[in-house]
Design a protein around this motif. Structure first.
Motif, PDB file in Angstrom:
ATOM      1  N   HIS A  60      -4.609 -38.790  54.908  1.00  0.00           N
ATOM      2  CA  HIS A  60      -3.606 -37.935  55.535  1.00  0.00           C
ATOM      3  C   HIS A  60      -4.193 -36.594  55.990  1.00  0.00           C
ATOM      4  O   HIS A  60      -4.714 -35.831  55.185  1.00  0.00           O
ATOM      5  CB  HIS A  60      -2.468 -37.675  54.534  1.00  0.00           C
ATOM      6  N   HIS A 103      -3.193 -41.900  50.653  1.00  0.00           N
ATOM      7  CA  HIS A 103      -2.046 -42.615  50.099  1.00  0.00           C
ATOM      8  C   HIS A 103      -1.948 -43.995  50.734  1.00  0.00           C
ATOM      9  O   HIS A 103      -2.486 -44.253  51.814  1.00  0.00           O
ATOM     10  CB  HIS A 103      -0.740 -41.842  50.327  1.00  0.00           C
ATOM     11  N   ARG A 110       3.360 -45.684  48.205  1.00  0.00           N
ATOM     12  CA  ARG A 110       3.067 -44.249  48.084  1.00  0.00           C
ATOM     13  C   ARG A 110       4.109 -43.547  47.225  1.00  0.00           C
ATOM     14  O   ARG A 110       3.773 -42.726  46.346  1.00  0.00           O
ATOM     15  CB  ARG A 110       3.036 -43.600  49.463  1.00  0.00           C
ATOM     16  N   ASP A 111       5.396 -43.857  47.449  1.00  0.00           N
ATOM     17  CA  ASP A 111       6.468 -43.199  46.705  1.00  0.00           C
ATOM     18  C   ASP A 111       6.413 -43.508  45.222  1.00  0.00           C
ATOM     19  O   ASP A 111       6.948 -42.749  44.406  1.00  0.00           O
ATOM     20  CB  ASP A 111       7.828 -43.634  47.248  1.00  0.00           C
ATOM     21  N   GLN A 152       5.683 -33.901  43.925  1.00  0.00           N
ATOM     22  CA  GLN A 152       6.405 -35.066  44.446  1.00  0.00           C
ATOM     23  C   GLN A 152       7.747 -35.148  43.742  1.00  0.00           C
ATOM     24  O   GLN A 152       7.851 -34.873  42.546  1.00  0.00           O
ATOM     25  CB  GLN A 152       5.621 -36.361  44.185  1.00  0.00           C
ATOM     26  N   ALA A 159      10.982 -47.132  44.900  1.00  0.00           N
ATOM     27  CA  ALA A 159      11.284 -46.934  46.318  1.00  0.00           C
ATOM     28  C   ALA A 159      11.891 -48.194  46.938  1.00  0.00           C
ATOM     29  O   ALA A 159      12.798 -48.107  47.768  1.00  0.00           O
ATOM     30  CB  ALA A 159      10.014 -46.538  47.064  1.00  0.00           C
ATOM     31  N   LYS A 167      20.103 -45.832  49.377  1.00  0.00           N
ATOM     32  CA  LYS A 167      19.239 -44.880  50.086  1.00  0.00           C
ATOM     33  C   LYS A 167      19.629 -43.435  49.797  1.00  0.00           C
ATOM     34  O   LYS A 167      18.870 -42.511  50.114  1.00  0.00           O
ATOM     35  CB  LYS A 167      19.292 -45.142  51.598  1.00  0.00           C
ATOM     36  N   SER A 213       3.577 -34.102  48.533  1.00  0.00           N
ATOM     37  CA  SER A 213       3.744 -35.525  48.865  1.00  0.00           C
ATOM     38  C   SER A 213       5.213 -35.926  48.791  1.00  0.00           C
ATOM     39  O   SER A 213       5.544 -37.089  48.560  1.00  0.00           O
ATOM     40  CB  SER A 213       2.914 -36.393  47.913  1.00  0.00           C
ATOM     41  N   ASP A 215       9.127 -36.689  50.000  1.00  0.00           N
ATOM     42  CA  ASP A 215       9.728 -37.438  51.094  1.00  0.00           C
ATOM     43  C   ASP A 215      10.964 -36.741  51.654  1.00  0.00           C
ATOM     44  O   ASP A 215      11.319 -36.938  52.813  1.00  0.00           O
ATOM     45  CB  ASP A 215      10.135 -38.835  50.627  1.00  0.00           C
ATOM     46  N   HIS A 217      13.528 -34.245  53.302  1.00  0.00           N
ATOM     47  CA  HIS A 217      13.414 -33.244  54.373  1.00  0.00           C
ATOM     48  C   HIS A 217      14.176 -31.985  53.960  1.00  0.00           C
ATOM     49  O   HIS A 217      15.185 -31.602  54.562  1.00  0.00           O
ATOM     50  CB  HIS A 217      13.951 -33.808  55.684  1.00  0.00           C
TER      51      HIS A 217
END
Length: 224
Positions: A60, A103, A110-111, A152, A159, A167, A213, A215, A217
């Motif tokens: 990344h 990742h 990754r999560d 994180q 995930a 979600k 890292s 997720d 926003h």
């Protein structure tokens, strides 16, 4: 406080996906750091030991100039690494100094913990190109790999479970170098806080590197 040996995240039992170093064989979140100097050649061999999932590793933030085949994009720059297979063609030059991370680039891995830091340290010549004030700070600071901070958000479910079932699930904790705490009267395991040690008598200033890292926003405020 509960036995924290073998615990990941905030200590609540759940499935994780981790990176195993061949030499140390230590399973942890985040995965082992890759620390090199500007101008070094990096070569990484990845063996997929997952039972049924393919995987790739993405680097990344690294430009991958002239080494696009090492970028780790499944179906774009390479075929996914299938279970039991190895991929030994992650080869690239550490041309750009800075703080990066690697990742998994396959689905949900990754999560669930499959990531780690990549540190490319500046050369003396590179430091001389920046402003004198910042250059003096970098030249005199102790730059230790263990002073890398990775954050994180962490969830009760994996995930994959969240994707197919909820979600909108909210995080239970925020991890600092893979350690967090879930506050509940029914949860007896209390993970130890991440500690960073400095020795002022040996070094008057230290460089800390920060990697996000997450997720979500949304902004995360951190104070030291």
């Amino acid at each position: 406080l509960g036995d924290t040996a073998g615990c990941y995240g905030d200590g609540i039992p759940r499935q994780v996906t981790l990176v195993d170093d061949f030499e140390d064989e230590v399973l942890a979140i985040p995965g082992p750091s890759i620390a090199v100097c500007q101008g070094d050649e990096v070569s990484v061999n990845v063996v997929n030991k997952l039972a049924s999932e393919s995987s790739t590793i993405h680097w990344h933030g690294l430009p991958m100039k002239n080494t696009q085949s090492s970028d780790g994009g499944p179906g774009v720059t390479q075929c996914p690494i299938e279970p039991g297979q190895a991929f030994s063609w992650y080869n690239f030059n550490a041309d750009t100094p800075g703080t990066y991370w690697y990742h998994s680039h396959n689905e949900f891995q990754r999560d669930d913990g499959m990531y780690g830091p990549v540190i490319i340290r500046d050369t003396v010549a590179e430091v001389s190109k920046i402003s004198k004030t910042m250059g003096d700070l970098l030249s005199n600071a102790c730059d230790k790999t263990e002073h890398t901070i990775v954050i994180q958000e962490w969830y009760y479910n994996t995930a994959e479970h969240r994707f197919y079932n909820d979600k909108e699930e909210t995080p239970t904790s925020l991890l600092v170098n893979g350690k967090g705490r879930y506050h509940s009267d029914f949860h007896t395991t209390v993970q130890p806080w991440q500690k960073f040690t400095v020795h002022p008598e040996k070094c008057s200033s230290y460089r800390f590197r920060f990697i996000s890292s997450v997720d979500l926003h949304c902004p995360i405020q951190v104070s030291i």
